[in-house]
Design a protein around this motif. Structure first.
Motif, PDB file in Angstrom:
ATOM      1  N   PRO A 292       0.795  -1.238   0.000  1.00 29.61           N
ATOM      2  CA  PRO A 292       0.000   0.000   0.000  1.00 29.61           C
ATOM      3  C   PRO A 292       0.820   1.277   0.000  1.00 29.61           C
ATOM      4  O   PRO A 292       0.288   2.342  -0.315  1.00 29.61           O
ATOM      5  CB  PRO A 292      -0.834  -0.124   1.288  1.00 29.61           C
ATOM      6  N   LYS A 293       2.112   1.202   0.333  1.00 26.84           N
ATOM      7  CA  LYS A 293       2.938   2.413   0.298  1.00 26.84           C
ATOM      8  C   LYS A 293       3.130   2.931  -1.122  1.00 26.84           C
ATOM      9  O   LYS A 293       3.602   4.057  -1.301  1.00 26.84           O
ATOM     10  CB  LYS A 293       4.301   2.134   0.929  1.00 26.84           C
ATOM     11  N   CYS A 294       2.767   2.118  -2.103  1.00 28.92           N
ATOM     12  CA  CYS A 294       2.855   2.555  -3.501  1.00 28.92           C
ATOM     13  C   CYS A 294       1.500   2.969  -4.066  1.00 28.92           C
ATOM     14  O   CYS A 294       1.439   3.507  -5.174  1.00 28.92           O
ATOM     15  CB  CYS A 294       3.453   1.454  -4.366  1.00 28.92           C
ATOM     16  N   ASN A 295       0.437   2.719  -3.302  1.00 28.46           N
ATOM     17  CA  ASN A 295      -0.907   3.078  -3.760  1.00 28.46           C
ATOM     18  C   ASN A 295      -1.263   4.440  -3.164  1.00 28.46           C
ATOM     19  O   ASN A 295      -2.200   4.585  -2.379  1.00 28.46           O
ATOM     20  CB  ASN A 295      -1.905   2.010  -3.316  1.00 28.46           C
ATOM     21  N   VAL A 296      -0.486   5.452  -3.549  1.00 30.04           N
ATOM     22  CA  VAL A 296      -0.540   6.747  -2.866  1.00 30.04           C
ATOM     23  C   VAL A 296      -0.598   7.903  -3.852  1.00 30.04           C
ATOM     24  O   VAL A 296      -0.360   7.740  -5.056  1.00 30.04           O
ATOM     25  CB  VAL A 296       0.690   6.935  -1.945  1.00 30.04           C
ATOM     26  N   MET A 297      -0.882   9.071  -3.291  1.00 33.49           N
ATOM     27  CA  MET A 297      -0.869  10.329  -4.036  1.00 33.49           C
ATOM     28  C   MET A 297      -0.175  11.367  -3.170  1.00 33.49           C
ATOM     29  O   MET A 297      -0.446  11.476  -1.977  1.00 33.49           O
ATOM     30  CB  MET A 297      -2.286  10.776  -4.368  1.00 33.49           C
ATOM     31  N   PHE A 298       0.720  12.148  -3.776  1.00 38.52           N
ATOM     32  CA  PHE A 298       1.457  13.174  -3.060  1.00 38.52           C
ATOM     33  C   PHE A 298       0.770  14.521  -3.217  1.00 38.52           C
ATOM     34  O   PHE A 298       0.383  14.912  -4.315  1.00 38.52           O
ATOM     35  CB  PHE A 298       2.890  13.260  -3.611  1.00 38.52           C
ATOM     36  N   THR A 299       0.579  15.230  -2.089  1.00 39.45           N
ATOM     37  CA  THR A 299       0.105  16.610  -2.120  1.00 39.45           C
ATOM     38  C   THR A 299       1.145  17.456  -1.393  1.00 39.45           C
ATOM     39  O   THR A 299       2.010  16.911  -0.698  1.00 39.45           O
ATOM     40  CB  THR A 299      -1.267  16.765  -1.441  1.00 39.45           C
ATOM     41  N   PRO A 300       1.073  18.776  -1.505  1.00 36.65           N
ATOM     42  CA  PRO A 300       2.100  19.597  -0.856  1.00 36.65           C
ATOM     43  C   PRO A 300       2.242  19.368   0.639  1.00 36.65           C
ATOM     44  O   PRO A 300       3.327  19.538   1.191  1.00 36.65           O
ATOM     45  CB  PRO A 300       1.628  21.024  -1.162  1.00 36.65           C
ATOM     46  N   ASP A 301       1.162  18.978   1.325  1.00 36.49           N
ATOM     47  CA  ASP A 301       1.263  18.812   2.775  1.00 36.49           C
ATOM     48  C   ASP A 301       0.703  17.491   3.282  1.00 36.49           C
ATOM     49  O   ASP A 301       0.589  17.284   4.487  1.00 36.49           O
ATOM     50  CB  ASP A 301       0.551  19.964   3.487  1.00 36.49           C
ATOM     51  N   GLN A 302       0.340  16.564   2.379  1.00 39.30           N
ATOM     52  CA  GLN A 302      -0.222  15.283   2.801  1.00 39.30           C
ATOM     53  C   GLN A 302       0.226  14.168   1.862  1.00 39.30           C
ATOM     54  O   GLN A 302       0.540  14.405   0.702  1.00 39.30           O
ATOM     55  CB  GLN A 302      -1.756  15.331   2.801  1.00 39.30           C
ATOM     56  N   LEU A 303       0.228  12.961   2.406  1.00 39.00           N
ATOM     57  CA  LEU A 303       0.423  11.759   1.599  1.00 39.00           C
ATOM     58  C   LEU A 303      -0.856  10.939   1.712  1.00 39.00           C
ATOM     59  O   LEU A 303      -1.212  10.474   2.812  1.00 39.00           O
ATOM     60  CB  LEU A 303       1.625  10.956   2.113  1.00 39.00           C
ATOM     61  N   ILE A 304      -1.562  10.801   0.610  1.00 34.03           N
ATOM     62  CA  ILE A 304      -2.849  10.112   0.601  1.00 34.03           C
ATOM     63  C   ILE A 304      -2.616   8.653   0.236  1.00 34.03           C
ATOM     64  O   ILE A 304      -2.050   8.353  -0.815  1.00 34.03           O
ATOM     65  CB  ILE A 304      -3.818  10.757  -0.411  1.00 34.03           C
ATOM     66  N   THR A 305      -3.041   7.731   1.106  1.00 33.73           N
ATOM     67  CA  THR A 305      -2.942   6.294   0.843  1.00 33.73           C
ATOM     68  C   THR A 305      -4.337   5.758   0.556  1.00 33.73           C
ATOM     69  O   THR A 305      -5.248   5.905   1.380  1.00 33.73           O
ATOM     70  CB  THR A 305      -2.336   5.543   2.044  1.00 33.73           C
ATOM     71  N   PHE A 306      -4.513   5.138  -0.602  1.00 35.69           N
ATOM     72  CA  PHE A 306      -5.834   4.667  -1.024  1.00 35.69           C
ATOM     73  C   PHE A 306      -6.081   3.237  -0.540  1.00 35.69           C
ATOM     74  O   PHE A 306      -5.157   2.431  -0.463  1.00 35.69           O
ATOM     75  CB  PHE A 306      -5.960   4.748  -2.552  1.00 35.69           C
ATOM     76  N   TRP A 307      -7.334   2.951  -0.261  1.00 33.57           N
ATOM     77  CA  TRP A 307      -7.709   1.641   0.275  1.00 33.57           C
ATOM     78  C   TRP A 307      -8.244   0.706  -0.793  1.00 33.57           C
ATOM     79  O   TRP A 307      -8.736  -0.378  -0.486  1.00 33.57           O
ATOM     80  CB  TRP A 307      -8.749   1.819   1.381  1.00 33.57           C
ATOM     81  N   ARG A 308      -8.236   1.117  -2.035  1.00 36.82           N
ATOM     82  CA  ARG A 308      -8.600   0.232  -3.142  1.00 36.82           C
ATOM     83  C   ARG A 308      -7.728   0.619  -4.325  1.00 36.82           C
ATOM     84  O   ARG A 308      -7.119   1.696  -4.342  1.00 36.82           O
ATOM     85  CB  ARG A 308     -10.083   0.319  -3.487  1.00 36.82           C
ATOM     86  N   ALA A 309      -7.682  -0.245  -5.323  1.00 38.78           N
ATOM     87  CA  ALA A 309      -6.835  -0.013  -6.494  1.00 38.78           C
ATOM     88  C   ALA A 309      -7.716   0.250  -7.713  1.00 38.78           C
ATOM     89  O   ALA A 309      -8.392  -0.658  -8.203  1.00 38.78           O
ATOM     90  CB  ALA A 309      -5.921  -1.207  -6.741  1.00 38.78           C
ATOM     91  N   ASP A 310      -7.727   1.489  -8.165  1.00 36.33           N
ATOM     92  CA  ASP A 310      -8.398   1.879  -9.408  1.00 36.33           C
ATOM     93  C   ASP A 310      -7.306   2.071 -10.457  1.00 36.33           C
ATOM     94  O   ASP A 310      -6.474   2.977 -10.324  1.00 36.33           O
ATOM     95  CB  ASP A 310      -9.189   3.174  -9.221  1.00 36.33           C
ATOM     96  N   ILE A 311      -7.324   1.261 -11.488  1.00 36.34           N
ATOM     97  CA  ILE A 311      -6.236   1.246 -12.463  1.00 36.34           C
ATOM     98  C   ILE A 311      -6.630   1.999 -13.727  1.00 36.34           C
ATOM     99  O   ILE A 311      -7.609   1.659 -14.390  1.00 36.34           O
ATOM    100  CB  ILE A 311      -5.826  -0.202 -12.821  1.00 36.34           C
ATOM    101  N   SER A 312      -5.845   3.020 -14.058  1.00 35.43           N
ATOM    102  CA  SER A 312      -6.019   3.758 -15.315  1.00 35.43           C
ATOM    103  C   SER A 312      -5.276   3.009 -16.422  1.00 35.43           C
ATOM    104  O   SER A 312      -4.085   2.731 -16.286  1.00 35.43           O
ATOM    105  CB  SER A 312      -5.462   5.175 -15.188  1.00 35.43           C
ATOM    106  N   VAL A 313      -5.984   2.697 -17.489  1.00 34.56           N
ATOM    107  CA  VAL A 313      -5.421   1.917 -18.595  1.00 34.56           C
ATOM    108  C   VAL A 313      -5.193   2.845 -19.788  1.00 34.56           C
ATOM    109  O   VAL A 313      -6.146   3.449 -20.300  1.00 34.56           O
ATOM    110  CB  VAL A 313      -6.346   0.753 -18.980  1.00 34.56           C
TER     111      VAL A 313
END
Length: 446
Positions: A292-313
């Motif tokens: 899950p450390k790779c299922n994330v999004m970076f923001t200027p002041d937060q690291l968002i960790t997602f609880w499901r995997a939505d895959i863009s193809v």
């Protein structure tokens, strides 16, 4: 009353669009749900539906017009029972009323003007004149001279005045050498300097690519579509602002290809055919849940960790690359993923994707193996944290699990990771999990 039809917001990032085609004309009667026009946004070409019933009076924007701002009136609709000819034309945007010119500074402060005029003519100040702050009666100086002395750090007590009755004037201060300023004046000047807000630095100008001169060679110039402009802007932003780290693994595909053949045989009666990419989408989704450390999004002041995997193809279309999203790919069956990918790819190529079908996604996959590409590095699709680039499977000599030498079908896969959010070790763990799932593919069905 006539209704103004305005350019809609068809995606969260849309600020303007191209009115690609009108599907109605002036005089047509429309009802709610009728398709009025096709609008090209920064993502796709979408249909625009009528909300109200009535008669089209005016088409204010011709079809094919680029750069139509959101909120611009594009047509006028006369309500039922209203004379179409009597409907007013679309009203232009209201312009703000001109504000009265500000009064000049000298008019707003007559006292200051009087001081300077009096001093310029060598006259004494008017009765009751008081400078800013407490006035030291032991030193005769004009208010203008006092302010100038405070700014230069000149001690008024040490100056001899050339004005009437020995009064210190502006010229005396200008001739004096800087020295210690009076304590009260210095404190006031320091307080004023401290209280004044520091000017904000101007924002850096955006980087604009310099237009290259077109060589004198026979050519064809094609106007950039909104989709192509958006691709150029987002990929430039990604490479300029996201520090990429690339990790590559070689994956044996023989077991996956065998499982795919068996599954396709069993799914043939249902009209479903799995591709290798469908299985890889599932493998990436499960790998993200395992790491899950790779299922994330970076923001200027937060690291968002997602609880499901939505895959863009990634899907190639006539207008450019677009990435429809398979939501909850970690919990869907491979047959369901195959069906959705096929449907989404068809809509993407026809330019009919809805915003909710291409927005979001926690990670992306791009497969160029079908073009014979052995290996490549993909550009991260911000704000996602990673993208997996998949090359072609090819026969290669390799060491088998029993340490013997043999030939296997091997594929190179490269993960591009946002190094602000994902450390190299975590990215390596994801690539290892992906390789193990592909080489032991029964885990994709569990």
């Amino acid at each position: 009353m006539a209704i103004e039809i305005k350019m809609p917001t068809l995606s969260p990032t849309m600020e303007e669009g191209t009115l690609a085609k009108w599907l109605v004309k002036a005089g047509d009667v429309v009802k709610s749900g009728d398709i009025l026009a096709e609008i090209e946004t920064d993502k796709a070409t979408m249909e625009f539906e009528a909300v109200d019933e009535g008669t089209i009076v005016v088409l204010a924007v011709p079809e094919g017009t680029d750069g139509v701002k959101v909120g611009t009136v594009i047509a006028t609709l006369a309500m039922e029972g209203e004379e179409a000819s009597a409907a007013p034309p679309p009203s232009p945007a209201a312009s703000p009323a001109p504000s009265p010119a500000p009064a000049k500074a000298e008019a707003a402060s007559p006292a200051a003007r009087t001081e300077e005029q009096a001093e310029d003519h060598g006259l004494p100040p008017s009765p009751g004149e008081q400078p800013g702050g407490e006035r030291d009666e032991r030193v005769k100086a004009s208010p203008l001279a006092r302010r100038l002395a405070a700014a230069k750090g000149v001690e008024l007590a040490g100056l001899s005045g050339s004005g009437p009755n020995g009064r210190i004037v502006k010229a005396d201060v200008e001739r004096a050498e800087p020295g210690a300023a009076p304590v009260t004046v210095a404190k006031e000047a320091a307080s004023a300097i401290e209280a004044a807000p520091a000017p904000a630095p101007p924002p850096p100008p955006p980087l604009q690519p310099k237009a290259a001169a077109v060589p004198d060679i026979p050519h064809e110039a094609t106007k950039l579509s909104n989709v192509r402009k958006t691709i150029a802007r987002r990929l430039t932003e990604s490479k300029q602002t996201v520090p990429h780290i690339y990790l590559t693994v070689d994956v044996r595909l023989d077991a996956l290809l065998k499982l795919r053949g068996e599954l396709n045989s069993s799914l043939e009666s249902r009209g479903i055919k799995l591709s290798v990419n469908d299985l890889l989408v599932k493998a990436l989704a499960l790998s993200l849940m395992a790491e899950p450390k790779c299922n994330v999004m970076f923001t200027p002041d937060q690291l968002i960790t997602f609880w499901r995997a939505d895959i863009s193809v990634a899907v190639s279309t006539p207008t450019g690359l677009i990435t429809p999203v398979v939501t909850e790919a970690d919990t869907k069956s491979v047959s369901r993923i195959a069906t959705e990918v096929k449907e989404l790819a068809g809509l993407a190529r026809d330019g009919k994707l809805k915003p909710e079908q291409y927005q979001g996604g926690t990670a992306s996959i791009s497969n160029m193996g079908m073009y014979g590409i052995k290996q490549f590095d993909a550009v991260i699709n911000p704000p996602q944290g990673m993208i997996l680039a998949v090359g072609a499977g090819e026969k290669r000599p390799c060491v088998m699990p029993d340490d013997s030498l043999g030939v296997a079908t091997v594929m190179s896969a490269t993960g591009s990771f946002d190094h602000r959010a994902i450390d190299g070790a975590d990215g390596a763990a994801l690539m290892r999990a992906f390789r193990e799932l592909v080489e032991k593919p029964l885990g994709l069905l569990a």
